[in-house]
Write a protein that holds these residues in place. Structure first.
Motif, PDB file in Angstrom:
ATOM      1  N   VAL A  27       0.853  -1.193   0.000  1.00 24.32           N
ATOM      2  CA  VAL A  27       0.000   0.000   0.000  1.00 24.32           C
ATOM      3  C   VAL A  27       0.889   1.243   0.000  1.00 24.32           C
ATOM      4  CG1 VAL A  27      -1.826   1.255   1.209  1.00 24.32           C
ATOM      5  CG2 VAL A  27      -1.763  -1.250   1.303  1.00 24.32           C
ATOM      6  N   ASP A  28       0.626   2.138  -0.946  1.00 24.39           N
ATOM      7  CA  ASP A  28       1.382   3.392  -1.061  1.00 24.39           C
ATOM      8  C   ASP A  28       0.608   4.503  -0.355  1.00 24.39           C
ATOM      9  OD1 ASP A  28       2.714   5.664  -1.776  1.00 24.39           O
ATOM     10  OD2 ASP A  28       2.331   5.496  -3.929  1.00 24.39           O
ATOM     11  N   ARG A  29       1.146   4.990   0.782  1.00 19.25           N
ATOM     12  CA  ARG A  29       0.503   6.080   1.527  1.00 19.25           C
ATOM     13  C   ARG A  29       1.360   7.360   1.498  1.00 19.25           C
ATOM     14  NH1 ARG A  29      -3.704   3.841   1.483  1.00 19.25           N
ATOM     15  NH2 ARG A  29      -4.873   2.812   3.146  1.00 19.25           N
ATOM     16  N   ILE A  30       2.238   7.447   0.528  1.00 14.05           N
ATOM     17  CA  ILE A  30       3.125   8.606   0.435  1.00 14.05           C
ATOM     18  C   ILE A  30       2.338   9.837  -0.015  1.00 14.05           C
ATOM     19  CG2 ILE A  30       5.093   9.590  -0.829  1.00 14.05           C
ATOM     20  CD1 ILE A  30       5.877   7.547   1.249  1.00 14.05           C
ATOM     21  N   VAL A  31       2.512  10.937   0.718  1.00 16.80           N
ATOM     22  CA  VAL A  31       1.877  12.206   0.340  1.00 16.80           C
ATOM     23  C   VAL A  31       2.944  13.303   0.307  1.00 16.80           C
ATOM     24  CG1 VAL A  31      -0.397  11.635   1.235  1.00 16.80           C
ATOM     25  CG2 VAL A  31       1.286  12.682   2.761  1.00 16.80           C
ATOM     26  N   GLY A  32       2.662  14.317  -0.502  1.00 17.64           N
ATOM     27  CA  GLY A  32       3.546  15.487  -0.530  1.00 17.64           C
ATOM     28  C   GLY A  32       4.895  15.232  -1.160  1.00 17.64           C
ATOM     29  N   GLY A  33       5.047  14.137  -1.920  1.00 19.09           N
ATOM     30  CA  GLY A  33       6.306  13.872  -2.614  1.00 19.09           C
ATOM     31  C   GLY A  33       7.460  13.493  -1.715  1.00 19.09           C
ATOM     32  N   ALA A  34       7.158  12.941  -0.516  1.00 17.45           N
ATOM     33  CA  ALA A  34       8.235  12.529   0.398  1.00 17.45           C
ATOM     34  C   ALA A  34       9.164  11.525  -0.293  1.00 17.45           C
ATOM     35  CB  ALA A  34       7.638  11.915   1.661  1.00 17.45           C
ATOM     36  N   PRO A  74       9.665  10.455  -4.361  1.00 15.39           N
ATOM     37  CA  PRO A  74       9.180  10.686  -5.731  1.00 15.39           C
ATOM     38  C   PRO A  74       8.475   9.442  -6.282  1.00 15.39           C
ATOM     39  CG  PRO A  74      11.397  11.539  -5.472  1.00 15.39           C
ATOM     40  CD  PRO A  74      11.081  10.780  -4.215  1.00 15.39           C
ATOM     41  N   ARG A  75       7.407   9.675  -7.045  1.00 17.85           N
ATOM     42  CA  ARG A  75       6.559   8.588  -7.560  1.00 17.85           C
ATOM     43  C   ARG A  75       7.366   7.492  -8.252  1.00 17.85           C
ATOM     44  NH1 ARG A  75       2.837   9.749  -4.947  1.00 17.85           N
ATOM     45  NH2 ARG A  75       3.068   7.572  -4.487  1.00 17.85           N
ATOM     46  N   GLN A  76       8.404   7.869  -9.004  1.00 20.18           N
ATOM     47  CA  GLN A  76       9.143   6.875  -9.781  1.00 20.18           C
ATOM     48  C   GLN A  76       9.961   5.922  -8.906  1.00 20.18           C
ATOM     49  OE1 GLN A  76       9.849  10.124  -9.737  1.00 20.18           O
ATOM     50  NE2 GLN A  76      12.044  10.569 -10.046  1.00 20.18           N
ATOM     51  N   PHE A  77      10.141   6.279  -7.619  1.00 20.02           N
ATOM     52  CA  PHE A  77      10.939   5.442  -6.724  1.00 20.02           C
ATOM     53  C   PHE A  77      10.099   4.524  -5.834  1.00 20.02           C
ATOM     54  CE2 PHE A  77      14.284   9.002  -6.965  1.00 20.02           C
ATOM     55  CZ  PHE A  77      14.924   8.378  -8.045  1.00 20.02           C
ATOM     56  N   VAL A  78       8.781   4.760  -5.757  1.00 20.65           N
ATOM     57  CA  VAL A  78       7.931   3.927  -4.892  1.00 20.65           C
ATOM     58  C   VAL A  78       7.942   2.447  -5.330  1.00 20.65           C
ATOM     59  CG1 VAL A  78       5.584   3.535  -4.044  1.00 20.65           C
ATOM     60  CG2 VAL A  78       6.484   5.870  -4.181  1.00 20.65           C
ATOM     61  N   PRO A  79       7.860   2.141  -6.652  1.00 21.67           N
ATOM     62  CA  PRO A  79       7.959   0.724  -7.053  1.00 21.67           C
ATOM     63  C   PRO A  79       9.265   0.061  -6.619  1.00 21.67           C
ATOM     64  CG  PRO A  79       7.089   2.029  -8.864  1.00 21.67           C
ATOM     65  CD  PRO A  79       7.554   2.994  -7.812  1.00 21.67           C
ATOM     66  N   ALA A  80      10.339   0.855  -6.515  1.00 18.98           N
ATOM     67  CA  ALA A  80      11.620   0.298  -6.075  1.00 18.98           C
ATOM     68  C   ALA A  80      11.549  -0.122  -4.605  1.00 18.98           C
ATOM     69  CB  ALA A  80      12.736   1.322  -6.274  1.00 18.98           C
ATOM     70  N   SER A 132      18.238   7.193  -5.913  1.00 21.83           N
ATOM     71  CA  SER A 132      18.112   6.393  -7.131  1.00 21.83           C
ATOM     72  C   SER A 132      17.198   5.212  -6.841  1.00 21.83           C
ATOM     73  CB  SER A 132      19.481   5.868  -7.574  1.00 21.83           C
ATOM     74  OG  SER A 132      19.976   4.952  -6.601  1.00 21.83           O
ATOM     75  N   GLU A 133      16.872   4.467  -7.884  1.00 23.68           N
ATOM     76  CA  GLU A 133      16.049   3.270  -7.710  1.00 23.68           C
ATOM     77  C   GLU A 133      16.737   2.282  -6.766  1.00 23.68           C
ATOM     78  OE1 GLU A 133      14.332  -0.347 -10.470  1.00 23.68           O
ATOM     79  OE2 GLU A 133      14.408   1.665 -11.318  1.00 23.68           O
ATOM     80  N   MET A 134      18.040   2.117  -6.916  1.00 26.01           N
ATOM     81  CA  MET A 134      18.793   1.182  -6.070  1.00 26.01           C
ATOM     82  C   MET A 134      18.745   1.598  -4.602  1.00 26.01           C
ATOM     83  SD  MET A 134      20.590  -1.402  -5.381  1.00 26.01           S
ATOM     84  CE  MET A 134      21.046  -2.093  -6.950  1.00 26.01           C
ATOM     85  N   SER A 135      18.889   2.893  -4.322  1.00 27.50           N
ATOM     86  CA  SER A 135      18.910   3.339  -2.923  1.00 27.50           C
ATOM     87  C   SER A 135      17.549   3.111  -2.257  1.00 27.50           C
ATOM     88  CB  SER A 135      19.338   4.805  -2.821  1.00 27.50           C
ATOM     89  OG  SER A 135      18.509   5.639  -3.594  1.00 27.50           O
TER      90      SER A 135
END
Length: 236
Positions: free
Chosen positions: A73-80, A82-88, A125-128
């Motif tokens: 579940v993705d509960r990230i708000v306010g760009g804490a 970045p969207r592209q890193f949540v799948p990582a 980065s995606e790795m981090s």
């Protein structure tokens, strides 16, 4: 049919065909899950000569019903984060689940919620974030009262009626739960039981001994149940 039968076949393979076979005991597919909720911050920071690595993910781990697998579940708000890193972050969690939990077995039936995080405009980065997800999951898992799950098999035994007491006594000693017994033709009985898979790995040998070779059985996977704590220490 049993160990002797297997050894004869292996010997024949070596003698007639020159094939050497390596055999090993069957590994019981234990799993892990949680019984409570745990939260932790996974922080991955690495500084090298050039760009560093930086990612922080705050995760909550909680139990799902048996057999429901995994939910992220993705509960990230306010760009804490970045969207592209949540799948990582999710990828890091999934890999940590497969690698094994506190007891070393794959983790199942958990919901993981990504609550918060931090990033660096240059070093993230995606790795981090994958590493942050993995680290955060392991720490949250340890706080969520993890337990070991053992596979339970449905065992259906057909045996002479005269041996019913011995077969039932043996199943009770194996932590089996008798589901029912019924009389068949030719003086035989059918016994249905739920038994921990670890207890019936060599059941062909045991049943032959109990019934003088006149018993037969089928074995199918039924479900996973919590392993008693005193036994969990032995398999970890």
């Amino acid at each position: 049919m049993g160990e002797t039968h297997l050894n004869i076949v292996l010997e024949k393979l070596a003698r007639k065909f020159g094939v050497t076979v390596t055999s090993e005991s069957v590994k019981v597919p234990y799993r892990e899950t949680v019984t409570d909720t745990g939260e932790a911050e996974g922080r991955y920071k690495k500084q090298t000569g050039g760009h560093g690595q930086f990612g922080v993910a705050t995760l909550r781990v909680e139990p799902l019903a048996r057999g429901e697998g995994f939910e992220f579940v993705d509960r990230i708000v306010g760009g804490a984060i970045p969207r592209q890193f949540v799948p990582a972050v999710e990828k890091g969690v999934v890999e940590a689940m497969q690698m094994g939990g506190v007891h070393g077995f794959p983790v199942v039936d958990v919901r993981v919620t990504c609550l918060d995080g931090k990033f660096h405009p240059v070093d993230s980065s995606e790795m981090s974030f994958k590493m942050a997800g993995s680290l955060g999951f392991k720490e949250a898992l340890a706080k969520a009262s993890p337990i070991v799950l053992e596979p339970i098999s449905e065992l259906v035994v057909t045996a002479p009626e005269a041996t019913q007491g011995d077969v039932l006594g043996d199943l009770n000693a194996k932590r089996g739960r008798i589901q029912g017994t019924s009389s068949l033709a030719r003086g035989e009985v059918e016994i249905v039981a739920l038994v921990p898979t670890s207890e019936v790995l060599r059941y062909a040998i045991d049943l032959r001994s109990l019934t003088s070779g006149r018993g037969s059985f089928t074995l199918t996977h039924a479900r996973y149940d919590p392993l008693p704590a005193h036994l969990a220490e032995k398999v970890s």
